[in-house]
Design a protein around this motif. Sequence first.
Motif, PDB file in Angstrom:
ATOM      1  N   ILE A  67       0.812  -1.221   0.000  1.00 26.09           N
ATOM      2  CA  ILE A  67       0.000   0.000   0.000  1.00 26.09           C
ATOM      3  C   ILE A  67       0.843   1.268   0.000  1.00 26.09           C
ATOM      4  O   ILE A  67       0.307   2.360   0.093  1.00 26.09           O
ATOM      5  CB  ILE A  67      -0.950   0.045   1.217  1.00 26.09           C
ATOM      6  N   THR A  68       2.166   1.114  -0.146  1.00 28.66           N
ATOM      7  CA  THR A  68       3.041   2.289  -0.028  1.00 28.66           C
ATOM      8  C   THR A  68       2.596   3.462  -0.892  1.00 28.66           C
ATOM      9  O   THR A  68       2.555   4.601  -0.451  1.00 28.66           O
ATOM     10  CB  THR A  68       4.487   1.907  -0.409  1.00 28.66           C
ATOM     11  N   PHE A  69       2.252   3.169  -2.168  1.00 31.16           N
ATOM     12  CA  PHE A  69       1.904   4.261  -3.083  1.00 31.16           C
ATOM     13  C   PHE A  69       0.590   4.934  -2.707  1.00 31.16           C
ATOM     14  O   PHE A  69       0.251   5.975  -3.227  1.00 31.16           O
ATOM     15  CB  PHE A  69       1.779   3.740  -4.509  1.00 31.16           C
ATOM     16  N   TYR A  70      -0.173   4.310  -1.846  1.00 31.67           N
ATOM     17  CA  TYR A  70      -1.508   4.817  -1.541  1.00 31.67           C
ATOM     18  C   TYR A  70      -1.587   5.476  -0.172  1.00 31.67           C
ATOM     19  O   TYR A  70      -2.630   5.915   0.249  1.00 31.67           O
ATOM     20  CB  TYR A  70      -2.531   3.666  -1.615  1.00 31.67           C
ATOM     21  N   ARG A  71      -0.485   5.493   0.536  1.00 27.35           N
ATOM     22  CA  ARG A  71      -0.503   6.062   1.881  1.00 27.35           C
ATOM     23  C   ARG A  71      -0.745   7.562   1.836  1.00 27.35           C
ATOM     24  O   ARG A  71      -0.354   8.230   0.889  1.00 27.35           O
ATOM     25  CB  ARG A  71       0.822   5.770   2.589  1.00 27.35           C
ATOM     26  N   ASP A  72      -1.361   8.097   2.890  1.00 28.98           N
ATOM     27  CA  ASP A  72      -1.583   9.543   2.900  1.00 28.98           C
ATOM     28  C   ASP A  72      -0.483  10.278   3.657  1.00 28.98           C
ATOM     29  O   ASP A  72      -0.515  11.475   3.803  1.00 28.98           O
ATOM     30  CB  ASP A  72      -2.977   9.885   3.466  1.00 28.98           C
ATOM     31  N   ARG A  76       5.335  12.837   4.398  1.00 31.24           N
ATOM     32  CA  ARG A  76       5.660  13.277   5.749  1.00 31.24           C
ATOM     33  C   ARG A  76       6.798  12.464   6.332  1.00 31.24           C
ATOM     34  O   ARG A  76       7.313  12.750   7.396  1.00 31.24           O
ATOM     35  CB  ARG A  76       4.454  13.084   6.665  1.00 31.24           C
ATOM     36  N   ARG A  77       7.153  11.388   5.612  1.00 33.36           N
ATOM     37  CA  ARG A  77       8.207  10.537   6.156  1.00 33.36           C
ATOM     38  C   ARG A  77       9.541  10.904   5.549  1.00 33.36           C
ATOM     39  O   ARG A  77       9.609  11.372   4.429  1.00 33.36           O
ATOM     40  CB  ARG A  77       7.879   9.081   5.866  1.00 33.36           C
ATOM     41  N   ARG A  78      10.572  10.666   6.319  1.00 37.59           N
ATOM     42  CA  ARG A  78      11.897  10.975   5.817  1.00 37.59           C
ATOM     43  C   ARG A  78      12.536   9.723   5.242  1.00 37.59           C
ATOM     44  O   ARG A  78      12.535   8.676   5.878  1.00 37.59           O
ATOM     45  CB  ARG A  78      12.770  11.563   6.927  1.00 37.59           C
ATOM     46  N   GLY A  79      13.043   9.822   4.036  1.00 35.71           N
ATOM     47  CA  GLY A  79      13.698   8.672   3.422  1.00 35.71           C
ATOM     48  C   GLY A  79      12.677   7.723   2.831  1.00 35.71           C
ATOM     49  O   GLY A  79      11.521   7.709   3.216  1.00 35.71           O
ATOM     50  N   VAL A  80      13.120   6.969   1.853  1.00 37.39           N
ATOM     51  CA  VAL A  80      12.213   6.068   1.168  1.00 37.39           C
ATOM     52  C   VAL A  80      12.696   4.632   1.301  1.00 37.39           C
ATOM     53  O   VAL A  80      13.706   4.252   0.740  1.00 37.39           O
ATOM     54  CB  VAL A  80      12.136   6.420  -0.335  1.00 37.39           C
ATOM     55  N   PRO A  81      11.963   3.812   2.067  1.00 38.59           N
ATOM     56  CA  PRO A  81      12.317   2.394   2.106  1.00 38.59           C
ATOM     57  C   PRO A  81      11.883   1.730   0.808  1.00 38.59           C
ATOM     58  O   PRO A  81      11.148   2.329   0.018  1.00 38.59           O
ATOM     59  CB  PRO A  81      11.521   1.861   3.291  1.00 38.59           C
ATOM     60  N   LEU A  82      12.320   0.519   0.603  1.00 38.06           N
ATOM     61  CA  LEU A  82      12.014  -0.162  -0.650  1.00 38.06           C
ATOM     62  C   LEU A  82      10.527  -0.522  -0.732  1.00 38.06           C
ATOM     63  O   LEU A  82       9.956  -1.073   0.190  1.00 38.06           O
ATOM     64  CB  LEU A  82      12.863  -1.425  -0.762  1.00 38.06           C
ATOM     65  N   VAL A  83       9.938  -0.196  -1.854  1.00 35.45           N
ATOM     66  CA  VAL A  83       8.552  -0.549  -2.117  1.00 35.45           C
ATOM     67  C   VAL A  83       8.543  -1.896  -2.821  1.00 35.45           C
ATOM     68  O   VAL A  83       9.369  -2.143  -3.690  1.00 35.45           O
ATOM     69  CB  VAL A  83       7.919   0.467  -3.085  1.00 35.45           C
ATOM     70  N   ARG A  84       7.623  -2.762  -2.450  1.00 38.31           N
ATOM     71  CA  ARG A  84       7.562  -4.053  -3.134  1.00 38.31           C
ATOM     72  C   ARG A  84       6.293  -4.160  -3.947  1.00 38.31           C
ATOM     73  O   ARG A  84       5.336  -3.456  -3.707  1.00 38.31           O
ATOM     74  CB  ARG A  84       7.665  -5.185  -2.125  1.00 38.31           C
ATOM     75  N   ALA A  85       6.313  -5.067  -4.892  1.00 35.09           N
ATOM     76  CA  ALA A  85       5.203  -5.133  -5.831  1.00 35.09           C
ATOM     77  C   ALA A  85       3.966  -5.729  -5.187  1.00 35.09           C
ATOM     78  O   ALA A  85       4.029  -6.535  -4.275  1.00 35.09           O
ATOM     79  CB  ALA A  85       5.603  -5.960  -7.033  1.00 35.09           C
ATOM     80  N   THR A  86       2.837  -5.278  -5.696  1.00 38.65           N
ATOM     81  CA  THR A  86       1.569  -5.902  -5.365  1.00 38.65           C
ATOM     82  C   THR A  86       1.415  -7.123  -6.256  1.00 38.65           C
ATOM     83  O   THR A  86       1.773  -7.080  -7.431  1.00 38.65           O
ATOM     84  CB  THR A  86       0.450  -4.878  -5.611  1.00 38.65           C
ATOM     85  N   GLU A  87       0.939  -8.210  -5.694  1.00 40.00           N
ATOM     86  CA  GLU A  87       0.769  -9.418  -6.511  1.00 40.00           C
ATOM     87  C   GLU A  87      -0.687  -9.852  -6.481  1.00 40.00           C
ATOM     88  O   GLU A  87      -1.108 -10.585  -5.597  1.00 40.00           O
ATOM     89  CB  GLU A  87       1.653 -10.547  -5.966  1.00 40.00           C
ATOM     90  N   ILE A  88      -1.458  -9.322  -7.401  1.00 39.94           N
ATOM     91  CA  ILE A  88      -2.846  -9.777  -7.540  1.00 39.94           C
ATOM     92  C   ILE A  88      -3.011 -10.159  -9.004  1.00 39.94           C
ATOM     93  O   ILE A  88      -3.250  -9.308  -9.857  1.00 39.94           O
ATOM     94  CB  ILE A  88      -3.844  -8.669  -7.138  1.00 39.94           C
ATOM     95  N   ASP A  89      -2.788 -11.444  -9.308  1.00 37.68           N
ATOM     96  CA  ASP A  89      -2.797 -11.833 -10.717  1.00 37.68           C
ATOM     97  C   ASP A  89      -4.077 -12.581 -11.072  1.00 37.68           C
ATOM     98  O   ASP A  89      -4.065 -13.503 -11.859  1.00 37.68           O
ATOM     99  CB  ASP A  89      -1.543 -12.651 -11.060  1.00 37.68           C
ATOM    100  N   PHE A  90      -5.163 -12.176 -10.447  1.00 37.60           N
ATOM    101  CA  PHE A  90      -6.456 -12.763 -10.791  1.00 37.60           C
ATOM    102  C   PHE A  90      -7.472 -11.635 -10.831  1.00 37.60           C
ATOM    103  O   PHE A  90      -7.186 -10.516 -10.411  1.00 37.60           O
ATOM    104  CB  PHE A  90      -6.855 -13.817  -9.759  1.00 37.60           C
ATOM    105  N   ALA A 112      -5.966   3.087   2.799  1.00 36.49           N
ATOM    106  CA  ALA A 112      -5.079   3.019   1.638  1.00 36.49           C
ATOM    107  C   ALA A 112      -5.281   1.705   0.873  1.00 36.49           C
ATOM    108  O   ALA A 112      -5.306   1.685  -0.357  1.00 36.49           O
ATOM    109  CB  ALA A 112      -3.627   3.154   2.087  1.00 36.49           C
ATOM    110  N   ALA A 113      -5.458   0.621   1.624  1.00 36.70           N
ATOM    111  CA  ALA A 113      -5.627  -0.688   0.993  1.00 36.70           C
ATOM    112  C   ALA A 113      -6.923  -0.730   0.174  1.00 36.70           C
ATOM    113  O   ALA A 113      -6.963  -1.302  -0.920  1.00 36.70           O
ATOM    114  CB  ALA A 113      -5.631  -1.782   2.049  1.00 36.70           C
ATOM    115  N   LEU A 114      -7.970  -0.115   0.692  1.00 36.17           N
ATOM    116  CA  LEU A 114      -9.245  -0.099  -0.040  1.00 36.17           C
ATOM    117  C   LEU A 114      -9.090   0.684  -1.351  1.00 36.17           C
ATOM    118  O   LEU A 114      -9.584   0.273  -2.400  1.00 36.17           O
ATOM    119  CB  LEU A 114     -10.353   0.523   0.820  1.00 36.17           C
ATOM    120  N   ASP A 115      -8.378   1.803  -1.276  1.00 33.65           N
ATOM    121  CA  ASP A 115      -8.081   2.575  -2.493  1.00 33.65           C
ATOM    122  C   ASP A 115      -7.336   1.716  -3.505  1.00 33.65           C
ATOM    123  O   ASP A 115      -7.647   1.714  -4.686  1.00 33.65           O
ATOM    124  CB  ASP A 115      -7.183   3.770  -2.150  1.00 33.65           C
TER     125      ASP A 115
END
Lengths: 177, 322
Positions: A67-72, A76-90, A112-115
Amino acid sequence: MKRILTAKQVTSAMGTLYRSVVAQLPDDSTLAVIGIRTRGKTLADRIVRRLREDHPALHIEFGVLDITFYRDDLSRRRGVPLVRATEIDFNLDDTWTLLVDDVMETGRSIRAALDALHDFGRPKVIRLAVLIDRGGREVPISADFVGKTIKAPQGKRIQVRLKEKDGEEGVFIIPKP
Amino acid sequence: MAKKASSSSPSHSGAFVWTRKDIVGLDELSAREIVHILDTAESFKEVSTRSIKKVPALRGKVVALLFFEDSTRTRMSFELAASRLSADTILFSSRGSSVAKGETTLDTARNIEAMGVDVLVIRHKQPGAPHMLARKLRTPVISAGDGPHEHPTQALLDIFTIRQKLGRIEGLKVAIVGDIAHSRVARSNIIGLRKLGAEVTVIGPPTLVPSAIAAMGCRISHNLDDVLGEVDVINMLRIQFERFGSNQFPSLREYSRLYGLNAERVAMCKKNLLVMHPGPINRGVEITSEIADGPNSCILQQVTNGLAIRMAALYLVSQGKE
């Protein structure tokens, strides 16, 4: 770091969560179990394994949501941790979707997850399962299935540790970073 | 890369965190930072496979594309990358603009920054122009190529494609063929590949391969056939007609015969050779159609991956410092 639930208590909370989900399973639609990274994924994986054993006739899909890309609070956070892929292949359309997370506090991750889910399709129903509800909601969202409700002091973080990821089972209170 | 291992280290326990404000060249980046961009791009690749190809990560942000030098595909790639992140874009191109009225690059950039943009993407003829802007401005700057100096996002997408296809970078033997002297793609590739542990050989006629380039840690060869047998990757650069008089090499036909990639040459290479080209291709000059469209070619995947790399770059710099 203070332990508040032992491995045994985690198993018991997990059992409570599982039974309440099973009690409301749909009979006709596809069941999509989607875990929110990181520990929600591990919990969702456990639920899916057990469901496949107990209900082999059920059609179950398993997905993982980042949900990283969808967070509000992104900027506001400092630094960017690694984002991982969403896996919904259905196809999510018309599924009975179970969203799984480890700890629910403000409700913003779920928002964020609902979005995020909306970008993948339109489930018939979305239900929310969390292992720990610690209170502290900031948005009007609540869980449908809860493993255990605990009262945690504000300003502390509740950390769920799971065998698959952390090598041990338990729930801990730690200071917020 | 090492998906299992890295996913087991939770982000709150000292895992690598990106803090850099700008991406102006691979020279400035550490190997760890390069890998972080590649890993982030991996996540963005998935977004492009969705039916709704958009995430709200940069919603409400503005990406300004400042193209002081013409470009079509890099500009389109950045524009599309920004739009997939839900950012708005504004485009400035030097043709028919204030540049024609004598405004300096810094003044132009400062004016655009004053409008309240969040990221500047800049292409410029002058080497070092993005670096200068990065130092002078508070807004994050991404270079889309500065003269013959560097083209970081192109090299990143090249390295990303190699890693995707061959599973690693370290220990690979990569040949870069063509006009090394004028090529920012070659320079950025050499820097990035060396940092990640690949061996690089640059190949071309002596007029286009300055011997000083060896100082960047690569081997030099003037005979393509000598290296074919050992390389894992061949990156064919475009012959830039527009930059040459006629004195760099005798004729295109001769160039093509000595340094062009064709079926006979590919037959001398390893079976799983990776053929790359940054585009646009001059078919029949540096590469034949048979090879450009053949099974070893990943030229179009490079373009697809470019989008993911540029999404990662925009995302990282816009979140890196606040």
